[in-house]
Design a protein around this motif. Structure first.
Motif, PDB file in Angstrom:
ATOM      1  N   UNK A 234       0.823  -1.207   0.000  1.00 32.23           N
ATOM      2  CA  UNK A 234       0.000   0.000   0.000  1.00 32.23           C
ATOM      3  C   UNK A 234       0.858   1.259   0.000  1.00 32.23           C
ATOM      4  N   UNK A 235       0.431   2.236  -0.750  1.00 30.40           N
ATOM      5  CA  UNK A 235       1.114   3.525  -0.801  1.00 30.40           C
ATOM      6  C   UNK A 235       0.887   4.256   0.525  1.00 30.40           C
ATOM      7  N   UNK A 236       1.962   4.597   1.223  1.00 32.64           N
ATOM      8  CA  UNK A 236       1.837   5.243   2.527  1.00 32.64           C
ATOM      9  C   UNK A 236       1.169   6.610   2.446  1.00 32.64           C
ATOM     10  N   UNK A 237       1.430   7.358   1.377  1.00 36.45           N
ATOM     11  CA  UNK A 237       0.833   8.687   1.236  1.00 36.45           C
ATOM     12  C   UNK A 237      -0.686   8.570   1.131  1.00 36.45           C
ATOM     13  N   UNK A 238      -1.150   7.661   0.261  1.00 35.81           N
ATOM     14  CA  UNK A 238      -2.588   7.471   0.111  1.00 35.81           C
ATOM     15  C   UNK A 238      -3.195   6.909   1.385  1.00 35.81           C
ATOM     16  N   UNK A 239      -2.503   5.984   2.013  1.00 36.36           N
ATOM     17  CA  UNK A 239      -2.992   5.364   3.240  1.00 36.36           C
ATOM     18  C   UNK A 239      -3.254   6.416   4.314  1.00 36.36           C
ATOM     19  N   UNK A 240      -2.386   7.423   4.372  1.00 32.11           N
ATOM     20  CA  UNK A 240      -2.550   8.475   5.368  1.00 32.11           C
ATOM     21  C   UNK A 240      -3.656   9.457   5.036  1.00 32.11           C
ATOM     22  N   UNK A 241      -4.178   9.381   3.813  1.00 25.04           N
ATOM     23  CA  UNK A 241      -5.221  10.326   3.385  1.00 25.04           C
ATOM     24  C   UNK A 241      -6.548   9.641   3.094  1.00 25.04           C
ATOM     25  N   UNK A 242      -6.699   8.382   3.505  1.00 24.48           N
ATOM     26  CA  UNK A 242      -7.897   7.625   3.150  1.00 24.48           C
ATOM     27  C   UNK A 242      -9.188   8.258   3.674  1.00 24.48           C
TER      28      UNK A 242
END
Length: 283
Positions: A234-242
């Protein structure tokens, strides 16, 4: 609980760990009903361990944030390279044309595999992938099916943010004979033991997981069953903005319909008025 104890024992044996995580131990003690003279305060869940090696994405060329078209182009190149040995083994003619058709069909099948998670339920809800996506949030998925297994590409707002691979388990399987041994192999490869997380269906997690991360990617080893494990990248940047990327939250199937709740409230009789202070008492 048996699976958790086996997993903990395997990690401790293979990596010399005294315990996996304090949160897991505390949860296990509560389920077993054990108690001591004095109860310790519950520990905070451990952070995701950082790997000593980069978590690599495959095939070469895949990167977070790619569109569905860009991912399809990378898969085209991967398939072209995979077919090279077979092309070398045939001569121009009928067999080569058949090979051309087979390759073209694989490329087309990947593009046709796209599923958009719009307003209608999909058959994916009945698979172990449930919980990996949401509806009405511009999410989609593409599936690459090959002899080696299946790979799922997840997109949100047409940007790649998650990849899930399915791998067999068994005595001769490359990933390990069971989930515990597979996790030990991963810990050895990443250079650090992972964090164990128990199932939490309310959070979309339906099996035990062990996770790691590097600077860009979050990795989860997901327990499916005795014969299969799944790896999620999983992309960490996207994960933090879910939270912001998923404004439409899943509807609780057990919740009362708002219209029904409103009707029930209207049918309820109004509360009786309190006794009047002017009412004379009994003499």
């Amino acid at each position: 609980m048996k699976a958790k104890r086996l997993l903990g024992a395997a990690l401790a044996l293979g990596l010399g760990l005294a315990a996996i995580t304090s949160a897991t131990v505390a949860a296990a003690q509560q389920k077993r009903g054990t108690s001591g003279a004095s109860a310790a305060a519950p520990a905070k869940p451990a952070d995701t361990p950082v790997t000593k090696k980069t978590i690599a994405l495959t095939p070469p060329g895949i990167a977070w944030g790619m569109t569905t078209k860009q991912v399809a182009a990378v898969i085209d190149k991967m398939l072209d390279e995979a077919y090279v040995p077979r092309y070398k083994a045939v001569s121009p003619g009928v067999k080569m044309r058949a090979l051309d058709a087979e390759l073209a069909e694989e490329k087309s099948a990947f593009r046709r595999s796209r599923i958009d998670f719009g307003g209608l339920p999909t058959g994916i809800d009945a698979t172990p992938l449930k919980g990996e996506y949401t509806y009405l949030n511009k999410e989609s998925m593409m599936t690459l099916t090959r002899e080696s297994g299946k790979r799922y590409f997840f997109f949100i707002q047409d940007k790649l943010w998650k990849i899930i691979d399915e791998h067999p388990l068994g005595e001769k399987a490359a990933r390990g004979k069971d989930y515990a041994s597979a996790v030990v192999k991963l810990a050895t490869a990443f250079g650090v033991p992972g964090r164990v997380t128990p199932p939490a269906p309310d959070k979309g997690r339906y099996g035990n997981e062990v996770d790691w991360k590097d600077a860009a990617t979050h990795f989860r080893a997901i327990e499916r069953n005795d014969s299969e494990i799944a790896f999620a990248y999983e992309d960490l940047v996207t994960l933090g903005s879910l939270d912001s990327l998923r404004p439409n939250k899943p509807v609780d199937a057990n919740a009362i319909d708002p219209a029904v709740a409103s009707a029930v409230r209207k049918e309820e009789p109004p509360p009786a008025p309190p006794p009047s202070a002017d009412k004379p008492g009994k003499k």
